[in-house]
Write a protein that holds these residues in place. Structure first.
Motif, PDB file in Angstrom:
ATOM      1  N   PRO A 171     -16.458 -26.310  15.673  1.00  0.00           N
ATOM      2  CA  PRO A 171     -15.814 -25.224  14.928  1.00  0.00           C
ATOM      3  C   PRO A 171     -14.454 -24.817  15.477  1.00  0.00           C
ATOM      4  O   PRO A 171     -13.566 -24.462  14.717  1.00  0.00           O
ATOM      5  CB  PRO A 171     -16.838 -24.084  15.025  1.00  0.00           C
ATOM      6  CG  PRO A 171     -18.146 -24.778  15.152  1.00  0.00           C
ATOM      7  CD  PRO A 171     -17.863 -25.997  15.988  1.00  0.00           C
ATOM      8  N   HIS A 172     -14.274 -24.853  16.810  1.00  0.00           N
ATOM      9  CA  HIS A 172     -12.987 -24.436  17.357  1.00  0.00           C
ATOM     10  C   HIS A 172     -11.918 -25.506  17.185  1.00  0.00           C
ATOM     11  O   HIS A 172     -10.750 -25.265  17.482  1.00  0.00           O
ATOM     12  CB  HIS A 172     -13.140 -24.074  18.842  1.00  0.00           C
ATOM     13  CG  HIS A 172     -13.434 -25.235  19.732  1.00  0.00           C
ATOM     14  ND1 HIS A 172     -14.693 -25.793  19.817  1.00  0.00           N
ATOM     15  CD2 HIS A 172     -12.648 -25.961  20.568  1.00  0.00           C
ATOM     16  CE1 HIS A 172     -14.674 -26.798  20.670  1.00  0.00           C
ATOM     17  NE2 HIS A 172     -13.459 -26.920  21.134  1.00  0.00           N
ATOM     18  N   MET A 173     -12.290 -26.717  16.683  1.00  0.00           N
ATOM     19  CA  MET A 173     -11.337 -27.794  16.469  1.00  0.00           C
ATOM     20  C   MET A 173     -11.115 -28.076  14.980  1.00  0.00           C
ATOM     21  O   MET A 173     -10.205 -28.825  14.624  1.00  0.00           O
ATOM     22  CB  MET A 173     -11.836 -29.069  17.155  1.00  0.00           C
ATOM     23  CG  MET A 173     -12.039 -28.938  18.646  1.00  0.00           C
ATOM     24  SD  MET A 173     -12.843 -30.389  19.362  1.00  0.00           S
ATOM     25  CE  MET A 173     -11.663 -31.674  18.973  1.00  0.00           C
ATOM     26  N   ASP A 174     -11.926 -27.514  14.131  1.00  0.00           N
ATOM     27  CA  ASP A 174     -11.886 -27.796  12.703  1.00  0.00           C
ATOM     28  C   ASP A 174     -11.098 -26.710  11.976  1.00  0.00           C
ATOM     29  O   ASP A 174     -11.474 -25.550  11.973  1.00  0.00           O
ATOM     30  CB  ASP A 174     -13.315 -27.866  12.162  1.00  0.00           C
ATOM     31  CG  ASP A 174     -13.369 -28.447  10.760  1.00  0.00           C
ATOM     32  OD1 ASP A 174     -12.305 -28.518  10.111  1.00  0.00           O
ATOM     33  OD2 ASP A 174     -14.465 -28.838  10.324  1.00  0.00           O
ATOM     34  N   ARG A 175      -9.996 -27.116  11.354  1.00  0.00           N
ATOM     35  CA  ARG A 175      -9.162 -26.140  10.639  1.00  0.00           C
ATOM     36  C   ARG A 175      -9.874 -25.602   9.402  1.00  0.00           C
ATOM     37  O   ARG A 175      -9.462 -24.582   8.834  1.00  0.00           O
ATOM     38  CB  ARG A 175      -7.836 -26.787  10.236  1.00  0.00           C
ATOM     39  CG  ARG A 175      -6.957 -27.172  11.411  1.00  0.00           C
ATOM     40  CD  ARG A 175      -5.574 -27.611  10.933  1.00  0.00           C
ATOM     41  NE  ARG A 175      -4.895 -26.539  10.254  1.00  0.00           N
ATOM     42  CZ  ARG A 175      -4.192 -25.575  10.846  1.00  0.00           C
ATOM     43  NH1 ARG A 175      -4.105 -25.559  12.156  1.00  0.00           N
ATOM     44  NH2 ARG A 175      -3.593 -24.640  10.148  1.00  0.00           N
ATOM     45  N   GLY A 176     -10.948 -26.254   8.988  1.00  0.00           N
ATOM     46  CA  GLY A 176     -11.705 -25.750   7.853  1.00  0.00           C
ATOM     47  C   GLY A 176     -12.347 -24.408   8.116  1.00  0.00           C
ATOM     48  O   GLY A 176     -12.747 -23.712   7.184  1.00  0.00           O
ATOM     49  N   TYR A 177     -12.431 -24.035   9.387  1.00  0.00           N
ATOM     50  CA  TYR A 177     -13.024 -22.751   9.748  1.00  0.00           C
ATOM     51  C   TYR A 177     -11.978 -21.636   9.810  1.00  0.00           C
ATOM     52  O   TYR A 177     -12.316 -20.508  10.149  1.00  0.00           O
ATOM     53  CB  TYR A 177     -13.715 -22.845  11.109  1.00  0.00           C
ATOM     54  CG  TYR A 177     -15.075 -23.503  11.070  1.00  0.00           C
ATOM     55  CD1 TYR A 177     -16.244 -22.743  11.036  1.00  0.00           C
ATOM     56  CD2 TYR A 177     -15.202 -24.874  11.085  1.00  0.00           C
ATOM     57  CE1 TYR A 177     -17.497 -23.338  11.008  1.00  0.00           C
ATOM     58  CE2 TYR A 177     -16.450 -25.487  11.054  1.00  0.00           C
ATOM     59  CZ  TYR A 177     -17.592 -24.712  11.012  1.00  0.00           C
ATOM     60  OH  TYR A 177     -18.818 -25.304  10.979  1.00  0.00           O
ATOM     61  N   ASP A 178     -10.721 -21.914   9.506  1.00  0.00           N
ATOM     62  CA  ASP A 178      -9.674 -20.904   9.661  1.00  0.00           C
ATOM     63  C   ASP A 178      -9.927 -19.685   8.772  1.00  0.00           C
ATOM     64  O   ASP A 178      -9.760 -18.542   9.205  1.00  0.00           O
ATOM     65  CB  ASP A 178      -8.306 -21.504   9.344  1.00  0.00           C
ATOM     66  CG  ASP A 178      -7.809 -22.404  10.464  1.00  0.00           C
ATOM     67  OD1 ASP A 178      -8.453 -22.410  11.536  1.00  0.00           O
ATOM     68  OD2 ASP A 178      -6.802 -23.098  10.276  1.00  0.00           O
ATOM     69  N   ARG A 179     -10.301 -19.925   7.518  1.00  0.00           N
ATOM     70  CA  ARG A 179     -10.554 -18.796   6.626  1.00  0.00           C
ATOM     71  C   ARG A 179     -11.766 -18.005   7.096  1.00  0.00           C
ATOM     72  O   ARG A 179     -11.792 -16.775   7.011  1.00  0.00           O
ATOM     73  CB  ARG A 179     -10.783 -19.316   5.193  1.00  0.00           C
ATOM     74  CG  ARG A 179     -11.085 -18.209   4.195  1.00  0.00           C
ATOM     75  CD  ARG A 179      -9.999 -17.141   4.204  1.00  0.00           C
ATOM     76  NE  ARG A 179     -10.412 -15.907   3.537  1.00  0.00           N
ATOM     77  CZ  ARG A 179      -9.862 -14.735   3.747  1.00  0.00           C
ATOM     78  NH1 ARG A 179      -8.870 -14.626   4.609  1.00  0.00           N
ATOM     79  NH2 ARG A 179     -10.291 -13.672   3.102  1.00  0.00           N
ATOM     80  N   GLN A 180     -12.754 -18.697   7.608  1.00  0.00           N
ATOM     81  CA  GLN A 180     -13.936 -18.018   8.127  1.00  0.00           C
ATOM     82  C   GLN A 180     -13.574 -17.165   9.328  1.00  0.00           C
ATOM     83  O   GLN A 180     -14.074 -16.053   9.486  1.00  0.00           O
ATOM     84  CB  GLN A 180     -14.998 -19.049   8.510  1.00  0.00           C
ATOM     85  CG  GLN A 180     -16.354 -18.451   8.836  1.00  0.00           C
ATOM     86  CD  GLN A 180     -17.426 -19.533   8.902  1.00  0.00           C
ATOM     87  OE1 GLN A 180     -17.489 -20.391   8.030  1.00  0.00           O
ATOM     88  NE2 GLN A 180     -18.231 -19.485   9.938  1.00  0.00           N
ATOM     89  N   ARG A 181     -12.682 -17.688  10.183  1.00  0.00           N
ATOM     90  CA  ARG A 181     -12.222 -16.901  11.333  1.00  0.00           C
ATOM     91  C   ARG A 181     -11.536 -15.617  10.862  1.00  0.00           C
ATOM     92  O   ARG A 181     -11.741 -14.543  11.416  1.00  0.00           O
ATOM     93  CB  ARG A 181     -11.258 -17.717  12.185  1.00  0.00           C
ATOM     94  CG  ARG A 181     -11.901 -18.834  12.984  1.00  0.00           C
ATOM     95  CD  ARG A 181     -10.874 -19.510  13.884  1.00  0.00           C
ATOM     96  NE  ARG A 181     -11.468 -20.548  14.682  1.00  0.00           N
ATOM     97  CZ  ARG A 181     -11.595 -21.822  14.301  1.00  0.00           C
ATOM     98  NH1 ARG A 181     -11.148 -22.184  13.100  1.00  0.00           N
ATOM     99  NH2 ARG A 181     -12.156 -22.716  15.078  1.00  0.00           N
TER     100      ARG A 181
END
Length: 249
Positions: A84-94
């Motif tokens: 998760p800390h490497m996947d930009r797909g989680y940016d919106r979730q962050r």
């Protein structure tokens, strides 16, 4: 000497010669594999094998030879999911998580995203309870680091425990969701219940799982002002009280 008496001497010599012949054939077969481009043992001219059985690096040129060597490409794509800390797909979730922290009054300073280590898991394959406490401890120190610029001259003392600083008096942890590897946790803190007369205050900590997208843990810690020179409870100065009150609001 009869022929029968010579047999015990002839047979060992014959057996030894047979073993030697087999060993030579095995070496020849191995050398042939090194020269065969279709063999996994193939080594191109100017390359050497590993220096020892523990050396798992790929072939490389000899030191005395000038050979252009390029590392071989990966033969297949990495099939493991990105953390998760490497996947930009989680940016919106962050961003959503930080919005939740903001709306619940958590300090915008001192937040930390913590990649979960596989070694933090226990026999039930979820993060060990003690590991959560270590995460909280690191997040608490990260939040204290964020206070240093506001504390001015005494900021370094509170950070490194010189003269006067913070110590942990007690904490209560509520485990809300079992985190499993791989995952990353976003941890935020907020001070409250500031009591200058008792030289103590509380820190509420929340831990959010990016993979599960839910609150994983909350922790209530009580910190006390401590005098490291006198080895007893210290005094909360007006400056420290004002900094804590500003962060609480």
């Amino acid at each position: 000497m009869s022929l029968r008496s010579l047999c015990p001497l002839v047979r060992p010599l014959h057996t030894r010669a047979l073993h030697t012949t087999c060993a030579v054939r095995k070496v020849d077969d191995l050398l042939a594999k090194f020269k065969n481009p279709s063999s996994p043992y193939y080594m191109a001219p100017g390359e050497v094998g590993p220096a020892s059985p523990d050396d798992h690096t790929v072939s490389r040129p000899l030191p005395e030879e000038d050979v252009d060597w390029v590392a071989p490409p990966f033969t297949r794509h990495d099939r493991a999911p990105k953390l998760p800390h490497m996947d930009r797909g989680y940016d919106r979730q962050r961003a959503t998580v930080h919005e939740w922290f903001d709306s619940n009054g958590f300090d915008s300073e001192g937040r930390v995203e913590w990649p979960v280590a596989w070694g933090d898991s226990d026999m039930y394959r979820h993060i060990n309870n003690v590991s959560y406490c270590r995460y909280v401890e690191s997040a608490r120190m990260k939040w204290i680091e964020s206070l240093v610029p506001d504390l001015g001259e005494v900021g370094q003392d509170y950070l490194y425990g010189r003269r006067t600083g913070f110590i942990l008096k007690e904490q209560a942890v509520r485990y809300r969701y079992p985190v499993t590897y791989p995952d990353s946790l976003i941890i935020a803190s907020k001070p409250h219940s500031i009591k200058p007369e008792r030289s103590e205050f509380k820190i509420h900590c929340a831990m959010w799982s990016l993979k599960a997208n839910r609150l994983a843990l909350t922790c209530e810690s009580t910190c006390t002002i401590y005098d490291f020179d006198k080895l007893k409870k210290g005094i909360m100065s007006d400056a420290v009280r004002d900094v804590l009150m500003a962060r609480a609001h």
